[in-house]
Scaffold this active site. Structure first.
Site, short mmCIF file in Angstrom:
data_model
loop_
_atom_site.label_atom_id
_atom_site.label_comp_id
_atom_site.label_asym_id
_atom_site.label_seq_id
_atom_site.Cartn_x
_atom_site.Cartn_y
_atom_site.Cartn_z
N GLU A 1 -2.75 -7.54 39.77
CA GLU A 1 -1.35 -7.69 41.24
C GLU A 1 -0.36 -7.52 41.18
OE1 GLU A 1 -4.32 -9.39 40.02
OE2 GLU A 1 -3.82 -11.56 40.92
N CYS B 1 -9.71 -11.19 37.44
CA CYS B 1 -9.98 -11.94 36.33
C CYS B 1 -11.43 -12.27 36.56
CB CYS B 1 -8.71 -13.31 36.51
SG CYS B 1 -8.68 -14.30 35.26
N HIS C 1 -3.80 -9.64 34.84
CA HIS C 1 -3.91 -9.53 37.13
C HIS C 1 -3.35 -7.90 37.56
CE1 HIS C 1 -5.32 -14.10 38.12
NE2 HIS C 1 -5.48 -14.05 36.40
N1 GLN Z 1 -11.12 -19.92 35.28
C1 GLN Z 1 -11.40 -18.03 35.10
C2 GLN Z 1 -10.77 -18.16 33.32
O1 GLN Z 1 -9.49 -19.58 33.33
C3 GLN Z 1 -10.39 -17.13 35.99
C4 GLN Z 1 -9.12 -17.92 36.09
C5 GLN Z 1 -8.55 -16.65 36.74
O2 GLN Z 1 -9.44 -15.90 37.59
N2 GLN Z 1 -7.42 -16.51 36.86
O3 GLN Z 1 -10.91 -18.20 32.68
#
Ligand code: GLN
Length: 534
Positions: free
Chosen positions: A512, A383, A510
């Site tokens: 994970e 992310c 994600h």
């Molecule tokens: N802050 C970033 C976004 O909102 C990444 C979010 C995250 O890592 N879950 O796109």
């Protein structure tokens, strides 16, 4: 299908005894005996969900397939049961009050005074029984957050009392407590357990089973004493002793006969022995490693390992799959600078740049990504970790000076990561991100990610507002960083990869959240495979 049974897991004496692991382990055993089981967590705080919580509060926010932002215990439930959970599996006091108050505004209560009993407790009971009403589950395990005696958890315990009264043997309470060992006298002490059971009894709830957390074997006379003082059957007092890995807890609980006791109390048939072959195979692999590697986990909440719970567990699963121990070096992104990056990262077999929000620690993450790219060090960006890799590549390879995400610098000349179109104009923080499972097409068979997944269509879970800016895609691809995964409906870039690198993958989703004991996540498995060669 026989009527659904309900098991409530409460905790006494202290927090952090592992109620989530106990609930997961018990559910695992019941599942392994052929019952369909789900696990639910009731959280006594007033936030509507943990989505708006700082990870320092309760650790990671776990995201379900249907896009619910939930407590990290749901991650354990999925990892143990290998089955998805949903919004209905996590309920907070905030959500309960929210629905009661909107019913009151609609006039549903017909002029009555709205009170904790019966209106709040009815709503809690409705949320508990909802999972059972789907006709899908023989058993619903409900974990009550917090510790017995907390003001916040009183309405939940009261609801349990009412449900036990309504359901008779179809609802039982398993109470987890601590039996501390006093080194000075060499004794195990049961008084804290007696007190916490007393606290439960004061609210009208008699526990049916006691699970005693302990660092030393608890012998029969001590168990019988607890049984006598706490008014439970002798065989319904079991111990839960410290073990090297949480994945051994189900086996320990089976040795203690917890599943059999519970089934008997629920008046359910004790079918043949639990079928745990796959589980045991995993444990065998976990316990017979042939190598050991170290992965750097770079984030800004590393002081609290729970903030990255699912990533850490995914590494355990992937390590077992590769027959190696994966040690994690927890690296605070604010401590990485140009002058010490070599020192921080050299000797590691690979690095993960973790998810996150806001600009704190961004500099160090970007420096780490540059180091991994230039030194052919396996890199998994999750992310924000993908966004970091993109920003780094833009600045140092494409020479777009000051390139950034508009989250960090809204005025950047080169917004290589930008707010998603449908996020513009949203002002509420809670539950408004791009959340839950989305489709992704793997663009080329000739990529590390295709190799890892071994299929062209995947589904992964998301939690973000910002996204790769497709205006720059051509420039990136020309210079050697490729979009390897694309959302087929929106064209959003979900995976970036550097094909010329040993293993450099950034994912907007994600992975994970989807790694389980029986299904280690292919991306983590592949990342560890390449890190092993490092
Ligand atoms: N802050 C970033 C976004 O909102 C990444 C979010 C995250 O890592 N879950 O796109």
């Amino acid at each position: 299908m026989p009527e659904t049974r309900y098991i409530f897991v409460t905790g006494g004496v202290t927090s952090s005894l592992g109620k989530g692991i106990l609930a997961s382990s018990l559910a695992k055993l019941l599942q392994a005996r052929g019952y369909s089981v789900t696990i639910q967590k009731l959280d006594p705080y007033i936030n509507v969900d943990p989505g708006t919580l700082n990870p320092y509060e309760h650790g990671e926010c776990y995201v379900t397939e249907d896009g619910a932002e939930t407590d990290l215990d749901l991650g354990h439930y999925e990892r143990f049961l290998n089955a998805p959970t949903s919004q209905a599996n996590n309920v907070t006091t905030g959500r309960i009050y929210q629905s009661v108050i909107s019913k009151e505004r609609r006039g549903d209560y017909l002029g009555k005074t709205v009170q904790i009993i019966p209106h709040i407790t009815d709503e809690i009971k409705r949320k508990i029984k909802f999972l059972g009403s789907k006709g899908k589950y023989n058993i619903v395990v409900t974990e009550i957050g917090g510790t017995v005696g907390d003001i916040e958890s009183l309405p939940y315990i009261e609801s349990v009392r009412q449900l036990k009264r309504e359901m008779g043997h179809k609802a039982i309470v398993v109470h987890l407590t601590l039996v501390p060992f006093l080194a000075a006298t060499g004794e195990l002490k049961t008084k804290p357990t007696q007190h916490s059971v007393k606290a439960l009894l004061e609210t009208g709830v008699q526990p049916d089973v006691l699970v005693l957390r302990t660092e030393h074997e608890i012998d029969k006379p001590v168990r019988e004493k607890v049984a006598l003082f706490c008014n439970v059957d002798n065989d319904a007092v079991v111990q839960s002793i410290n073990v090297p890995t949480i994945y051994e807890v189900p086996l320990k609980m089976q040795e203690e006969g917890l599943d059999v006791i519970v089934l008997k109390k629920l008046e359910l048939e004790v079918k043949a022995k639990p079928e745990l072959t796959a589980w045991n195979n995993f444990l065998k692999k976990l316990k017979s490693p042939k190598a050991s590697i170290e992965i750097g986990l770079i984030g800004k909440y590393v002081e609290l390992h729970d903030a990255y719970k699912s990533i850490a567990e995914s590494l355990v699963h992937a390590g077992a799959e590769n027959r190696c121990v994966v040690k994690i070096k927890w690296i605070h992104s604010e401590n990485i600078h140009n002058r010490n990056v070599g020192e921080c990262l050299s000797g590691l077999n690979g690095i993960i740049v973790a998810p996150g929000f806001g600009h704190r620690g961004m500099k160090g993450k970007i420096i780490a990504a540059q180091y991994a790219r230039e030194n052919n060090l396996p890199y998994l960006g999750i992310c924000l970790g993908m966004q970091v890799a993109v920003i780094e590549f833009a600045r140092n390879v494409l020479k777009l000076e000051g390139a950034d995400s508009t989250e960090m610098n809204p005025k950047t000349q080169y917004p290589v990561i930008d707010l998603m179109e449908n996020q513009k104009g949203i002002s509420d923080y809670g539950g408004t991100m791009r959340l839950g499972a989305y489709d992704c097409t793997i663009v080329s068979k000739d990529s590390k990610v295709f190799n890892a997944y071994n299929k062209p269509y995947i589904q992964e879970r998301h939690r973000h507002r910002y996204e790769f800016n497709n205006d720059y895609l051509k420039q990136f691809e020309k210079a050697g960083m490729k979009a390897a995964g694309i959302n087929p409906d929106t064209d959003l870039v979900e995976i970036m990869e550097i094909p010329g690198h040993k293993w450099f993958v950034g994912v907007q989703f994600h992975p994970e959240y989807r790694s389980t004991v029986l299904n280690p996540h292919p991306l983590f498995v592949d990342f560890i495979k390449y890190s092993l060669e490092q």
